[in-house]
Design a protein around this motif. Structure first.
Motif, PDB file in Angstrom:
ATOM      1  N   ASN A 263      -2.242 -32.914 -56.371  1.00 50.42           N
ATOM      2  CA  ASN A 263      -1.057 -32.673 -55.546  1.00 50.42           C
ATOM      3  C   ASN A 263      -1.408 -32.370 -54.088  1.00 50.42           C
ATOM      4  O   ASN A 263      -0.556 -32.494 -53.213  1.00 50.42           O
ATOM      5  CB  ASN A 263      -0.255 -31.505 -56.143  1.00 50.42           C
ATOM      6  N   PHE A 264      -2.628 -31.940 -53.843  1.00 53.23           N
ATOM      7  CA  PHE A 264      -3.057 -31.624 -52.470  1.00 53.23           C
ATOM      8  C   PHE A 264      -4.469 -32.128 -52.252  1.00 53.23           C
ATOM      9  O   PHE A 264      -5.291 -32.084 -53.161  1.00 53.23           O
ATOM     10  CB  PHE A 264      -3.033 -30.106 -52.232  1.00 53.23           C
ATOM     11  N   ASN A 265      -4.709 -32.559 -51.025  1.00 53.71           N
ATOM     12  CA  ASN A 265      -6.063 -32.997 -50.695  1.00 53.71           C
ATOM     13  C   ASN A 265      -6.366 -32.618 -49.248  1.00 53.71           C
ATOM     14  O   ASN A 265      -6.289 -33.448 -48.347  1.00 53.71           O
ATOM     15  CB  ASN A 265      -6.190 -34.508 -50.914  1.00 53.71           C
ATOM     16  N   LEU A 266      -6.631 -31.341 -49.041  1.00 51.92           N
ATOM     17  CA  LEU A 266      -6.962 -30.813 -47.706  1.00 51.92           C
ATOM     18  C   LEU A 266      -6.008 -31.333 -46.626  1.00 51.92           C
ATOM     19  O   LEU A 266      -6.431 -32.001 -45.685  1.00 51.92           O
ATOM     20  CB  LEU A 266      -8.407 -31.173 -47.371  1.00 51.92           C
ATOM     21  N   PRO A 267      -4.720 -31.008 -46.751  1.00 55.40           N
ATOM     22  CA  PRO A 267      -3.723 -31.607 -45.857  1.00 55.40           C
ATOM     23  C   PRO A 267      -3.910 -31.274 -44.378  1.00 55.40           C
ATOM     24  O   PRO A 267      -3.563 -32.090 -43.516  1.00 55.40           O
ATOM     25  CB  PRO A 267      -2.393 -31.050 -46.362  1.00 55.40           C
ATOM     26  N   TYR A 268      -4.462 -30.099 -44.094  1.00 51.55           N
ATOM     27  CA  TYR A 268      -4.602 -29.732 -42.677  1.00 51.55           C
ATOM     28  C   TYR A 268      -5.783 -30.437 -42.007  1.00 51.55           C
ATOM     29  O   TYR A 268      -6.098 -30.142 -40.854  1.00 51.55           O
ATOM     30  CB  TYR A 268      -4.719 -28.215 -42.514  1.00 51.55           C
ATOM     31  N   LEU A 269      -6.420 -31.346 -42.710  1.00 53.25           N
ATOM     32  CA  LEU A 269      -7.455 -32.165 -42.073  1.00 53.25           C
ATOM     33  C   LEU A 269      -6.879 -33.487 -41.566  1.00 53.25           C
ATOM     34  O   LEU A 269      -7.600 -34.288 -40.973  1.00 53.25           O
ATOM     35  CB  LEU A 269      -8.593 -32.452 -43.054  1.00 53.25           C
ATOM     36  N   ARG A 274       1.411 -39.286 -41.014  1.00 48.56           N
ATOM     37  CA  ARG A 274       1.438 -40.134 -42.211  1.00 48.56           C
ATOM     38  C   ARG A 274       0.337 -39.686 -43.194  1.00 48.56           C
ATOM     39  O   ARG A 274       0.565 -39.557 -44.389  1.00 48.56           O
ATOM     40  CB  ARG A 274       1.215 -41.583 -41.785  1.00 48.56           C
ATOM     41  N   GLU A 275      -0.832 -39.460 -42.606  1.00 51.61           N
ATOM     42  CA  GLU A 275      -1.936 -38.997 -43.445  1.00 51.61           C
ATOM     43  C   GLU A 275      -1.628 -37.624 -44.037  1.00 51.61           C
ATOM     44  O   GLU A 275      -1.964 -37.346 -45.183  1.00 51.61           O
ATOM     45  CB  GLU A 275      -3.228 -38.933 -42.614  1.00 51.61           C
ATOM     46  N   PHE A 276      -0.951 -36.790 -43.237  1.00 48.81           N
ATOM     47  CA  PHE A 276      -0.584 -35.461 -43.743  1.00 48.81           C
ATOM     48  C   PHE A 276       0.236 -35.594 -45.027  1.00 48.81           C
ATOM     49  O   PHE A 276      -0.018 -34.911 -46.016  1.00 48.81           O
ATOM     50  CB  PHE A 276       0.201 -34.694 -42.676  1.00 48.81           C
ATOM     51  N   TRP A 277       1.214 -36.494 -45.005  1.00 49.09           N
ATOM     52  CA  TRP A 277       2.070 -36.642 -46.193  1.00 49.09           C
ATOM     53  C   TRP A 277       1.358 -37.354 -47.337  1.00 49.09           C
ATOM     54  O   TRP A 277       1.853 -37.366 -48.464  1.00 49.09           O
ATOM     55  CB  TRP A 277       3.378 -37.343 -45.817  1.00 49.09           C
ATOM     56  N   HIS A 278       0.230 -37.982 -47.034  1.00 46.89           N
ATOM     57  CA  HIS A 278      -0.586 -38.513 -48.127  1.00 46.89           C
ATOM     58  C   HIS A 278      -1.483 -37.436 -48.729  1.00 46.89           C
ATOM     59  O   HIS A 278      -2.094 -37.635 -49.774  1.00 46.89           O
ATOM     60  CB  HIS A 278      -1.465 -39.682 -47.632  1.00 46.89           C
ATOM     61  N   ARG A 279      -1.578 -36.312 -48.046  1.00 48.80           N
ATOM     62  CA  ARG A 279      -2.436 -35.223 -48.518  1.00 48.80           C
ATOM     63  C   ARG A 279      -1.636 -34.005 -48.998  1.00 48.80           C
ATOM     64  O   ARG A 279      -2.153 -33.167 -49.702  1.00 48.80           O
ATOM     65  CB  ARG A 279      -3.364 -34.765 -47.376  1.00 48.80           C
ATOM     66  N   TRP A 356      -6.136 -34.460 -34.386  1.00 51.36           N
ATOM     67  CA  TRP A 356      -6.076 -33.471 -35.463  1.00 51.36           C
ATOM     68  C   TRP A 356      -5.388 -32.193 -34.967  1.00 51.36           C
ATOM     69  O   TRP A 356      -4.509 -31.647 -35.647  1.00 51.36           O
ATOM     70  CB  TRP A 356      -7.501 -33.167 -35.947  1.00 51.36           C
ATOM     71  N   LEU A 357      -5.784 -31.780 -33.760  1.00 53.28           N
ATOM     72  CA  LEU A 357      -5.168 -30.566 -33.202  1.00 53.28           C
ATOM     73  C   LEU A 357      -3.665 -30.743 -33.037  1.00 53.28           C
ATOM     74  O   LEU A 357      -2.878 -29.839 -33.333  1.00 53.28           O
ATOM     75  CB  LEU A 357      -5.795 -30.247 -31.838  1.00 53.28           C
ATOM     76  N   LEU A 358      -3.265 -31.906 -32.558  1.00 48.75           N
ATOM     77  CA  LEU A 358      -1.837 -32.171 -32.353  1.00 48.75           C
ATOM     78  C   LEU A 358      -1.093 -32.154 -33.691  1.00 48.75           C
ATOM     79  O   LEU A 358      -0.015 -31.564 -33.797  1.00 48.75           O
ATOM     80  CB  LEU A 358      -1.647 -33.531 -31.675  1.00 48.75           C
ATOM     81  N   VAL A 359      -1.670 -32.789 -34.681  1.00 46.84           N
ATOM     82  CA  VAL A 359      -0.997 -32.872 -35.985  1.00 46.84           C
ATOM     83  C   VAL A 359      -0.896 -31.483 -36.623  1.00 46.84           C
ATOM     84  O   VAL A 359       0.180 -31.065 -37.056  1.00 46.84           O
ATOM     85  CB  VAL A 359      -1.746 -33.854 -36.922  1.00 46.84           C
ATOM     86  N   VAL A 360      -2.004 -30.762 -36.631  1.00 48.86           N
ATOM     87  CA  VAL A 360      -1.995 -29.439 -37.274  1.00 48.86           C
ATOM     88  C   VAL A 360      -1.002 -28.507 -36.576  1.00 48.86           C
ATOM     89  O   VAL A 360      -0.182 -27.847 -37.230  1.00 48.86           O
ATOM     90  CB  VAL A 360      -3.408 -28.812 -37.264  1.00 48.86           C
ATOM     91  N   ASN A 361      -1.043 -28.499 -35.250  1.00 53.62           N
ATOM     92  CA  ASN A 361      -0.129 -27.600 -34.539  1.00 53.62           C
ATOM     93  C   ASN A 361       1.317 -28.049 -34.665  1.00 53.62           C
ATOM     94  O   ASN A 361       2.228 -27.224 -34.756  1.00 53.62           O
ATOM     95  CB  ASN A 361      -0.541 -27.465 -33.077  1.00 53.62           C
ATOM     96  N   GLY A 362       1.528 -29.369 -34.665  1.00 45.84           N
ATOM     97  CA  GLY A 362       2.886 -29.883 -34.857  1.00 45.84           C
ATOM     98  C   GLY A 362       3.436 -29.491 -36.220  1.00 45.84           C
ATOM     99  O   GLY A 362       4.567 -29.007 -36.340  1.00 45.84           O
ATOM    100  N   VAL A 363       2.621 -29.668 -37.237  1.00 43.86           N
ATOM    101  CA  VAL A 363       3.044 -29.304 -38.596  1.00 43.86           C
ATOM    102  C   VAL A 363       3.335 -27.799 -38.663  1.00 43.86           C
ATOM    103  O   VAL A 363       4.347 -27.374 -39.222  1.00 43.86           O
ATOM    104  CB  VAL A 363       1.958 -29.703 -39.620  1.00 43.86           C
ATOM    105  N   CYS A 364       2.453 -27.015 -38.044  1.00 40.67           N
ATOM    106  CA  CYS A 364       2.645 -25.554 -38.055  1.00 40.67           C
ATOM    107  C   CYS A 364       3.956 -25.188 -37.364  1.00 40.67           C
ATOM    108  O   CYS A 364       4.713 -24.341 -37.855  1.00 40.67           O
ATOM    109  CB  CYS A 364       1.487 -24.846 -37.364  1.00 40.67           C
ATOM    110  N   LEU A 365       4.226 -25.819 -36.232  1.00 41.56           N
ATOM    111  CA  LEU A 365       5.459 -25.497 -35.508  1.00 41.56           C
ATOM    112  C   LEU A 365       6.692 -25.842 -36.349  1.00 41.56           C
ATOM    113  O   LEU A 365       7.669 -25.099 -36.353  1.00 41.56           O
ATOM    114  CB  LEU A 365       5.501 -26.247 -34.173  1.00 41.56           C
TER     115      LEU A 365
END
Lengths: 457, 338
Positions: A263-269, A274-279, A356-365
């Motif tokens: 169900n999870f595969n290190l999503p914050y990497l 798109r990759e986030f939702w695959h993880r 990666w920084l943009l995605v992680v921070n965007g997801v966090c926000l």
């Protein structure tokens, strides 16, 4: 019953022993069914009536769909019945509020329509799972399961009933129908995953929850640095909580020799949304793709609209409030933009890191909408994240930094081992020492037992 | 593979067994590590025999006293070298202070003990270290103890805690205990959680050493109540029969009466605004007079002293500037007792 309770663990090991001691397949199926019903009804036994009714009705629907010529019509009816059931328990209050507000706009005052006051545990999960099953039967991808015990266990197997992973029938039912031999490697891996998942939940998620609770209870009082720390704390908390649950579920399944999907595969990497939702919540993403995005038209017609709608509905699936609608819509817009706008970042390690920084921070926000109780609080939180004075941390909450470091260390050292079978390749000393460390951590932090966040979805 | 599984489980159980044996063998110390008050008492018990002065109080006292500065100034004023230890604990309640006093009484050899005389230190419940407000016990979230499920769970957890040291002493297995262990053996750090308190981190990074205005310094005078000032009618006009603060002060004084230790009460400073709002001034003054008369324990009340507002971090906790000022003030005012 909560996975993170002594009662559950004792009963689980008892059931596992009973299961492997039984030579007959039917007996094993009955053990799984009875234990699943006991665990589900442990805290609130009337919930068993709803679950029982859902099993019987959907068993009938699946046989009907399988035997009729008008498969699409019957499937639509069966799906509608399941959605109405979900709608009543989960969305009736929210829809009632919208209705009252709508009438109010036109100057008509109405009473709040009746709504459910009780949200059955895991209703979104088992409803989606059975809808997927009915659609698969309708599409002819699988035959309807005739064995009532097997169907019932598929519908309510306790390892994944309440919060997933959302299992496909063709993944689980064949395993339930096979009389398998005990495999020590599966049991050992299952034990490790059970302990690692509980450690994530108890040591990380539950410890972080108090800081997050404090931060989101009154964001107006937060200083900028504390607001950001709390935001990252929630990002770590929700991953630890849900990944922890999923890991426990997979571990419990393996002890019975049943393999549940990852169900999870290190999503914050992830370096793209798109990759986030695959993880992240992989089984839900796949479900939304197969049973919502593709039926809406998929990539063939209105690709971006379909994507956006899928994510909005995915947001609503998480909860009945405008917050989740906005959260889903934001992810939808982001996914659409990512597909519509070509990747303008040059290749190279630096730019991958930047992405990666943009995605992680965007997801966090965007988690702010997910966590805040309402939009007003969410906006207050965004203000706290950006508004001056930009002071340094004045009062770092107890242990928050240590726990965040612990979260990073856990993910870096053990993260991969939760996604495959590499644990079995480790040497005995490494296996024992890491498992021992996790076990001691569980004991050390086992104070208050909190519910898993996804239990309410 | 079955052999591997058996070995895995056996070694895991063996490791847990070794840990259980270690916990049982060191139960006394481990118990101390997970409890702030117990740990400070242990540090006090392990302190050198020439320890002359001990401070006991809440976070207000933690913020009030810089031990080395106090000792240096006391030496200048009295000409004597006195080793001091600040045993104040953020969040301690009166029960903790009583435990500390009992340890002082048992150990003996201490010249002076300075006790905090304030509502948080003498109130009935534990206090929040930041606000000094009384707090209620909060039940674990999401637990409905009335159902059979939670009752079984609670009983099982209790059963395990009764039989297994690693469950009973689980808090001492947390990483923070390692820091406490260092404090316990070094004896130099009394409050290992002090950095987490509001404003402390900022002060740590501020390099400037705030100076003390000598003129201002000389104007700050506490209200001192000593046995010589008090007569038999110390409480005339004030009903102290239901005053819980006084009862607690009496209990502490009686515990320490058996030892040779001189007890001094110090009411820590608050901002002028809070001092003006206080409605219990007369009752408190009567209680101080009563204590001075009945037990011969002098009281130094700084709650009405004109300490400038820029010396405070909040309404009742001093900042770095305030701590420097107050440590010097206290050394000046207590010098006569050495």
């Amino acid at each position: 019953m909560l996975f993170n309770s002594v009662t559950f663990l004792l009963l689980h090991f008892f059931c596992v022993a009973l299961y492997w001691a039984s030579p007959a397949l039917r007996v094993r199926q009955i053990i799984l069914l009875i234990s699943s019903l006991v665990f589900y009804g442990w805290l609130y036994w009337p919930a068993l009536f709803l679950l029982g009714a859902a099993i019987v009705v959907n068993y009938g629907f699946s046989l009907w769909i399988d035997s009729t010529e008008r498969k699409r019509l019957v499937t639509a009816f069966a799906v509608a019945v399941n959605l109405c059931n979900l709608g009543w328990f989960k969305y009736s209050a929210f829809l009632g509020e919208i209705l009252v507000e709508l009438f109010d706009r036109f100057g008509i005052s109405i009473e709040n329509p009746p709504s459910s006051v009780w949200l059955p545990l895991g209703i979104s999960f088992f409803t989606f799972q059975v809808i997927g099953y009915l659609v698969d039967v309708s599409r002819g991808e699988i035959r309807a399961e005739r064995n009532f015990f097997v169907f019932s266990v598929f519908k309510c197997f306790y390892a994944q009933l309440v919060a997933g992973p959302i299992v496909r029938a063709n993944e689980l039912i064949p395993q339930l129908k096979e009389l398998r031999k005990f495999r020590a490697d599966n049991f050992q891996l299952g034990l490790y995953l059970l302990i690692a998942g509980l450690a994530m939940k108890i040591c990380l998620a539950d410890t972080l929850s108090q800081f997050v609770e404090h931060g989101f209870s009154d964001p107006a009082k937060l200083e900028v640095a504390t607001a950001w720390l709390t935001l990252y704390a929630f990002a770590a908390q929700i991953l630890s909580d849900f990944w922890g649950y999923s890991t426990v579920a997979i571990g419990l399944g393996l002890m019975y020799g049943i393999t549940l999907p990852l169900n999870f595969n290190l999503p914050y990497l992830a370096t793209s949304i798109r990759e986030f939702w695959h993880r992240w919540h992989i089984t839900l993403s796949a479900w939304l793709r197969d049973y919502l995005y593709i039926p809406l038209g998929g990539n063939r017609t209105g690709r971006y609209r379909n994507l956006f709608l899928t994510m909005v509905l995915g947001g609503i699936w998480h909860g009945a409030s405008w917050n989740f609608v906005i959260w889903g819509a934001c992810h939808g817009v982001w996914l659409v933009l990512e597909r519509a706008v070509p990747d303008f970042f040059p290749k190279g390690r630096f730019f991958t890191m930047l992405k990666w920084l943009l995605v992680v921070n965007g997801v966090c926000l965007l988690w702010v909408f997910f966590r805040a109780p309402n939009i007003e609080v969410a906006l207050q939180y965004f203000t706290a994240l950006l508004a001056p004075p930009y002071t340094m941390i004045d009062s770092p909450p107890d242990d928050l930094l240590f726990i965040l470091i612990g979260f990073l260390a856990f993910t870096a050292i053990l993260g991969k081992s939760l996604t495959d079978r590499r644990f079995l390749e480790w040497g005995l000393v490494r296996q024992v020492s890491l498992t021992f460390f996790l076990l001691v951590a569980i004991i050390a932090y086992a104070d208050a037992r909190l519910d898993f966040i996804y239990f309410v979805f | 593979m079955t052999r591997r599984l058996l070995l895995f489980v056996a070694f895991l159980l063996l490791a847990l067994g070794v840990l259980e044996a270690f916990v049982r063998a060191n139960g006394e110390y481990l118990e101390v590590l997970s409890d702030k008050t117990s740990m400070r008492i242990k540090v006090f018990e392990r302190s050198p025999s020439d320890l002359g002065l001990l401070f006991i109080g809440t976070s207000r006292f933690v913020d009030c006293i810089d031990e080395p500065l106090f000792s240096r100034n006391l030496e200048i004023r009295s000409g004597k070298t006195i080793r001091a230890l600040n045993g104040a604990t953020a969040g301690i309640g009166v029960k903790g202070i009583i435990r500390f006093a009992e340890a002082v009484s048992q150990r003996g050899g201490l010249r002076v003990v300075v006790l905090e005389a304030s509502v948080p230190s003498l109130g009935k419940a534990a206090v929040s270290s930041e606000t000094d407000t009384l707090k209620e016990d909060i039940a674990a979230p999401g637990q409905d103890e009335s159902g059979y499920g939670p009752r079984i769970e609670t009983a099982l957890q209790g059963w395990l805690a009764d039989r297994l040291g690693i469950v009973a002493q689980r808090k001492s297995l947390r990483p923070a205990s390692a820091i406490n262990l260092f404090a316990l053996y070094s004896g130099s750090v009394m409050d290992t959680t002090v950095w987490k308190r509001k404003g402390v981190l900022r002060e740590l990074f501020s390099s400037s050493e705030p100076g003390v205005d000598e003129q201002q310094f000389s104007r700050i005078i506490p209200v001192v109540t000593s046995s010589g000032d008090a007569g038999i009618e110390v409480t005339e006009g004030v009903d102290l029969s239901r005053d819980e603060t006084l009862r607690n002060m009496e209990q502490l004084a009686e515990i320490l009466a058996g030892s040779d230790t001189q007890v001094i009460w110090v009411a820590p400073p608050v901002t002028a605004e809070v001092a003006q709002q206080s409605e219990s001034g007369e009752t408190r003054a009567a209680a101080f007079r009563y204590m001075a008369y009945r037990y011969g324990t002098p009281v130094f009340d700084y709650s009405q002293a004109a300490i400038p507002d820029d010396c405070f971090r909040d309404t009742s906790h001093l900042n770095k500037k305030g701590r420097i000022l107050f440590s010097k003030l206290l050394a000046r005012d207590l010098a006569d007792h050495f």
